[in-house]
Design a protein around this motif. Sequence first.
Motif, PDB file in Angstrom:
ATOM      1  N   SER A 281      68.944  45.292  33.242  1.00  0.00           N
ATOM      2  CA  SER A 281      68.477  46.544  32.650  1.00  0.00           C
ATOM      3  C   SER A 281      69.630  47.312  32.027  1.00  0.00           C
ATOM      4  N   VAL A 282      69.264  48.114  31.025  1.00  0.00           N
ATOM      5  CA  VAL A 282      70.234  49.058  30.479  1.00  0.00           C
ATOM      6  C   VAL A 282      69.798  50.423  30.995  1.00  0.00           C
ATOM      7  N   CYS A 283      70.716  51.120  31.662  1.00  0.00           N
ATOM      8  CA  CYS A 283      70.317  52.407  32.251  1.00  0.00           C
ATOM      9  C   CYS A 283      71.182  53.547  31.705  1.00  0.00           C
ATOM     10  N   ILE A 284      70.563  54.715  31.614  1.00  0.00           N
ATOM     11  CA  ILE A 284      71.333  55.919  31.313  1.00  0.00           C
ATOM     12  C   ILE A 284      71.161  56.851  32.505  1.00  0.00           C
ATOM     13  N   ASP A 285      72.267  57.206  33.110  1.00  0.00           N
ATOM     14  CA  ASP A 285      72.256  58.017  34.337  1.00  0.00           C
ATOM     15  C   ASP A 285      71.312  57.421  35.382  1.00  0.00           C
TER      16      ASP A 285
ATOM     17  N   LEU B  71      70.762  48.745  23.349  1.00  0.00           N
ATOM     18  CA  LEU B  71      70.783  50.158  23.744  1.00  0.00           C
ATOM     19  C   LEU B  71      69.728  50.999  22.999  1.00  0.00           C
ATOM     20  N   PRO B  72      69.610  50.892  21.662  1.00  0.00           N
ATOM     21  CA  PRO B  72      68.517  51.647  20.995  1.00  0.00           C
ATOM     22  C   PRO B  72      67.166  50.923  21.102  1.00  0.00           C
TER      23      PRO B  72
ATOM     24  N   LYS C 124      74.467  62.348  31.093  1.00  0.00           N
ATOM     25  CA  LYS C 124      75.356  63.191  31.906  1.00  0.00           C
ATOM     26  C   LYS C 124      76.462  62.376  32.550  1.00  0.00           C
ATOM     27  N   GLU C 125      76.092  61.136  32.934  1.00  0.00           N
ATOM     28  CA  GLU C 125      77.114  60.332  33.628  1.00  0.00           C
ATOM     29  C   GLU C 125      77.567  59.098  32.840  1.00  0.00           C
ATOM     30  N   ALA C 126      76.638  58.140  32.657  1.00  0.00           N
ATOM     31  CA  ALA C 126      77.103  56.897  32.020  1.00  0.00           C
ATOM     32  C   ALA C 126      75.951  56.065  31.476  1.00  0.00           C
ATOM     33  N   VAL C 127      76.316  55.212  30.516  1.00  0.00           N
ATOM     34  CA  VAL C 127      75.404  54.152  30.075  1.00  0.00           C
ATOM     35  C   VAL C 127      75.831  52.911  30.843  1.00  0.00           C
ATOM     36  N   VAL C 128      74.874  52.276  31.500  1.00  0.00           N
ATOM     37  CA  VAL C 128      75.260  51.118  32.308  1.00  0.00           C
ATOM     38  C   VAL C 128      74.438  49.887  31.908  1.00  0.00           C
ATOM     39  N   TYR C 129      75.129  48.786  31.616  1.00  0.00           N
ATOM     40  CA  TYR C 129      74.472  47.499  31.393  1.00  0.00           C
ATOM     41  C   TYR C 129      74.512  46.748  32.720  1.00  0.00           C
ATOM     42  N   ASN C 130      73.334  46.503  33.316  1.00  0.00           N
ATOM     43  CA  ASN C 130      73.266  45.873  34.634  1.00  0.00           C
ATOM     44  C   ASN C 130      72.849  44.414  34.530  1.00  0.00           C
ATOM     45  N   ASP C 131      73.748  43.512  34.709  1.00  0.00           N
ATOM     46  CA  ASP C 131      73.425  42.090  34.830  1.00  0.00           C
ATOM     47  C   ASP C 131      72.417  41.637  33.757  1.00  0.00           C
ATOM     48  N   ILE C 132      72.817  41.830  32.500  1.00  0.00           N
ATOM     49  CA  ILE C 132      71.899  41.597  31.388  1.00  0.00           C
ATOM     50  C   ILE C 132      71.857  40.133  30.967  1.00  0.00           C
ATOM     51  N   CYS C 133      70.650  39.610  30.775  1.00  0.00           N
ATOM     52  CA  CYS C 133      70.479  38.321  30.097  1.00  0.00           C
ATOM     53  C   CYS C 133      69.560  38.583  28.901  1.00  0.00           C
ATOM     54  N   PHE C 134      69.807  37.829  27.844  1.00  0.00           N
ATOM     55  CA  PHE C 134      68.940  38.008  26.671  1.00  0.00           C
ATOM     56  C   PHE C 134      68.854  36.703  25.879  1.00  0.00           C
TER      57      PHE C 134
ATOM     58  N   VAL D 285      68.657  55.651  35.020  1.00  0.00           N
ATOM     59  CA  VAL D 285      67.249  55.433  34.664  1.00  0.00           C
ATOM     60  C   VAL D 285      67.165  54.348  33.577  1.00  0.00           C
ATOM     61  N   ASP D 286      66.322  53.380  33.819  1.00  0.00           N
ATOM     62  CA  ASP D 286      66.121  52.304  32.847  1.00  0.00           C
ATOM     63  C   ASP D 286      65.663  52.918  31.515  1.00  0.00           C
ATOM     64  N   ILE D 287      66.303  52.507  30.418  1.00  0.00           N
ATOM     65  CA  ILE D 287      65.958  53.153  29.133  1.00  0.00           C
ATOM     66  C   ILE D 287      64.514  52.873  28.707  1.00  0.00           C
ATOM     67  N   ARG D 288      63.892  51.853  29.336  1.00  0.00           N
ATOM     68  CA  ARG D 288      62.481  51.572  28.986  1.00  0.00           C
ATOM     69  C   ARG D 288      61.529  52.625  29.551  1.00  0.00           C
ATOM     70  N   ARG D 289      62.081  53.528  30.397  1.00  0.00           N
ATOM     71  CA  ARG D 289      61.245  54.606  30.930  1.00  0.00           C
ATOM     72  C   ARG D 289      61.182  55.801  29.974  1.00  0.00           C
ATOM     73  N   PHE D 290      62.033  55.782  28.941  1.00  0.00           N
ATOM     74  CA  PHE D 290      62.030  56.906  27.989  1.00  0.00           C
ATOM     75  C   PHE D 290      61.202  56.556  26.765  1.00  0.00           C
ATOM     76  N   ARG D 291      60.758  57.591  26.054  1.00  0.00           N
ATOM     77  CA  ARG D 291      60.110  57.356  24.769  1.00  0.00           C
ATOM     78  C   ARG D 291      61.162  56.820  23.796  1.00  0.00           C
ATOM     79  N   VAL D 292      60.779  55.803  23.007  1.00  0.00           N
ATOM     80  CA  VAL D 292      61.754  55.177  22.105  1.00  0.00           C
ATOM     81  C   VAL D 292      62.333  56.227  21.154  1.00  0.00           C
ATOM     82  N   GLU D 293      61.472  57.086  20.658  1.00  0.00           N
ATOM     83  CA  GLU D 293      61.921  58.083  19.692  1.00  0.00           C
ATOM     84  C   GLU D 293      62.960  59.027  20.308  1.00  0.00           C
ATOM     85  N   ASP D 294      62.703  59.461  21.566  1.00  0.00           N
ATOM     86  CA  ASP D 294      63.636  60.377  22.240  1.00  0.00           C
ATOM     87  C   ASP D 294      64.992  59.706  22.422  1.00  0.00           C
TER      88      ASP D 294
END
Length: 610
Positions: A428-432, A418-419, A370-380, A434-443
């Motif tokens: 963290s990578v967040c959508i609106d 992101l996927p 609804k709002e944005a995809v946000v990359y927050n201070d990412i290290c990898f 919420v950290d994307i790790r809180r969603f089901r990968v398939e969804d």
Amino acid sequence: MKTIREIYRYTFHYKVQAILTIFYNFLFVIFNLVSLALFVPFLELIFSNDFPETAPVAPVWDGNFFDYSSDYYTYYMENYLFVNGQEKALLFICISVLSAFFLKNLFRYLAIYHQSQLRMAVVRDIRDTIFSKTLRLPMSFYSEEKKGDLMSRMSTDVNEIEIAVVAVLQLIFRDPIDVLLTVSLLLYWSPELTLVSFVVLPLSAFVISRIGKSLKRTAREGQDQMGRVFSIIEETLGGIRIIKAFNASEMVRGKFAKANLRHQKLITSTFRKRDLSSPLNEFLGAFVMLVIVYFGGKIVLSGEGNQLTGSQFLGFIIVFSQLLRPIQSIAQNIGNLQKAKVSLDRINQVIDTDEVIHDPIDPLDFNGIKEAVVYNDICFSYGDQQVINHVSFSVPRGRTVALVGESGSGKSTLSDLLPRFYDVSSGSVCIDGVDIRRFRVEDLRKEIGIVSQESILFNDTIRNNIAFGNPDASLEQIQAAARIANAHEFIEQQEQGYETIIGDRGNKLSGGQKQRISIARAILKDPQILILDEATSALDTESEKLVQDALEKLMSNRTSIVIAHRLSTVRHADEIIVLQKGEVVERGNHDELIAKKGLYQRLCSLQGLS
Ligand SMILES: Nc1ncnc2c1ncn2[C@@H]1O[C@H](COP(=O)(O)OP(=O)(O)OP(=O)(O)O)[C@@H](O)[C@H]1O
């Protein structure tokens, strides 16, 4: 032991087949012995001159199975002889021996029949398991080198397991029983002679196995040497210009002649050993037999207490000659299981690999962005190598952010987060929010469309390639997507339209056509978020225009991350993130970045843009 247990577990997953195999193998062993042992009364009857004058008396059960069955058979034969005469008795014995041979072979066939079903079912199961696991492995598993390795695990190693399934069934359930029953029969006939045989048999087996091992070693050395000879040939053909220019022909010739000579010697030695093994086998076999004949003959001639009759003695030799088969089979199967252990370990390594990307225990519903995809201070990091260093940016809904930078600066890595092809090391990578790790990968992946640099197409129809991952799509929907992707026209021109098979990796199509099919696939999926790894491959202007146009239609109203190689295509991005060695060095829109006269401006001028 662990190997046997695991193979056993795979095998007894198919209980009915396994039990039937064991059962028929057991009957095979019994009838194998019976077919041989029946010769004894046969010989006795033929060579005995004292035919019964009075009707014989049936034996009484004395608790000894061998004695009783042998006596009973003799009684039956004598009675038959008494009633029907010699010729009919002979015919009867021939028919019984033939029946025993028929049953033995029938049971052998039935055992193999069920065993084949079983081994192939196990192979299918293991391949299915590895394949399903392959789809869930961490991305690091899919490097070129590992792909080949995975294929070899699925073919060669699985074949070893197939052999081991048979080995376990024979090693545990057939051969020991065979040996036990055969030895019991031999002991029953003559314990002394059995003892003698067990002294000479291992001696000759030892000699034969030494020759076999030495033969294998020399043969392997010969093969390795052949490899060296070929590599010299290959090297020479490849480097012939340099060899000639450096006047090195003599040197190379000498090297080749030396390797070739060594190969000749090794192979000659292999042939000699192989040629020796057959006469030696025969000689040792004859030696063992003659030792038995000598000692057995002495026992028979001495006639001590009817220890061994002449016909029993012949029966002994016949049955003894069959003992080698199960013993060899045991040795071979132990070898097969040792080989299977290595293969099983390699297969288990794949099956037990940690999947790394997991669904959360209490996932949140993902209802799109609804709002944005946000990359927050990412290290990898890939292993120890940190490739992304404190990167932050956001992509508001419906907007396009472009990632640019030199090769290896981390663009693809960022888009892979992101996927959740990989998970961040920190940040963290967040959508609106919420950290994307809180969603089901398939969804999550359902709402992400990816068009990659290299169009990934499968050897299937164009229709199925567009509908990939969306098998319920109707032809109308597929055609509509293809129209938007500027692909409909050229698809219609193909010989079989949408039903045309496009060949391995789509090699029957041009680069631009493949890309438009990939774009149509993304359009059909209709995701809210788009990752575009923009093509670098040179397309002709016409084709590029069609692809670019298709991409723009795909991106409109979607939240997009574009990895841009040709900077001309990202001019219109809402924000451009310039990366260098995993860090953001500049950001802004095209005009702002050009005005900065920094890295972006330099990259643009390198590409002839400013
Ligand atoms: N699977 C991997 N395992 C280990 N290191 C990797 C892996 N993939 C990429 N790297 C390394 O990570 C760094 C960033 O790579 P990445 O592919 O993200 O860069 P890129 O900017 O997309 O490059 P390109 O434009 O060439 O595709 C590089 O140093 C690369 O060698």
